[in-house]
Design a protein around this motif. Structure first.
Motif: not given
Length: 173
Positions: A153, A163, A165
């Motif tokens: 991201s 994170d 993801t």
């Protein structure tokens, strides 16, 4: 008359820069949820009133640094703010990293040289060399492309979250 001239100048600057109706709509929706006068919002966000008008009225996408400031204030992912995802939930990094730290980490993780990155971006190595300077951020277009290359991201690339993801694309809903 002065106000008219000022707004006309703003309009001409907006036409020369990147703008987005999705960004404008999301920004204005977030602003509506703030319990204050519209004239106080630029001060709250740490931006000029002129820039606030360009964003709120025309959807001008500001520099990555200002985008980060806006996303931080509203505690939303950059991809949400830009209209790239519907995912509004955001978890801040426990220890914020710089773009330079994340860029180096991601290149090492993918065993990708700086030259390989420049080839994917179609830029010179001297251009990406400037990215090593503290506080420097590439343009939003390059940041988006880098997040796609590394499959992370924007928020992870910029050190806003831990994170990596990527957010679910708006097209996949």
């Amino acid at each position: 008359m002065t106000v008219f001239v000022k707004r006309e100048k703003i309009m001409s600057n907006v036409e020369e820069s990147k703008d987005s109706e999705e960004f404008r709509n999301i920004f204005n929706q977030l602003v509506e949820d703030i319990d204050c006068k519209r004239s106080e919002i630029p001060t709250i966000l740490g931006i000029s009133y002129d820039l606030f008008l360009k964003i709120a009225d025309y959807g001008k996408i500001p520099t990555p640094r200002i985008l980060i400031r806006i996303a931080d204030y509203f505690n939303v992912p950059l991809e949400y703010l830009l209209g790239k995802t519907k995912e509004k939930d955001f978890v801040k990094a426990t220890t914020r990293k710089t773009f330079q730290e994340r860029f180096k980490l991601l290149r090492e993780k993918e065993a990708m040289s700086e030259y390989a990155v420049t080839q994917k971006l179609h830029v010179s190595t001297s251009y990406t060399a400037t990215w090593k300077k503290p506080q420097y951020l590439p343009s939003l277009d390059y940041l988006i492309t880098l997040s796609e290359i590394f499959k992370v991201s924007l928020d992870y690339l910029l050190g806003r979250t831990d994170d990596p993801t990527p957010y679910k694309s708006i097209d996949s809903y």
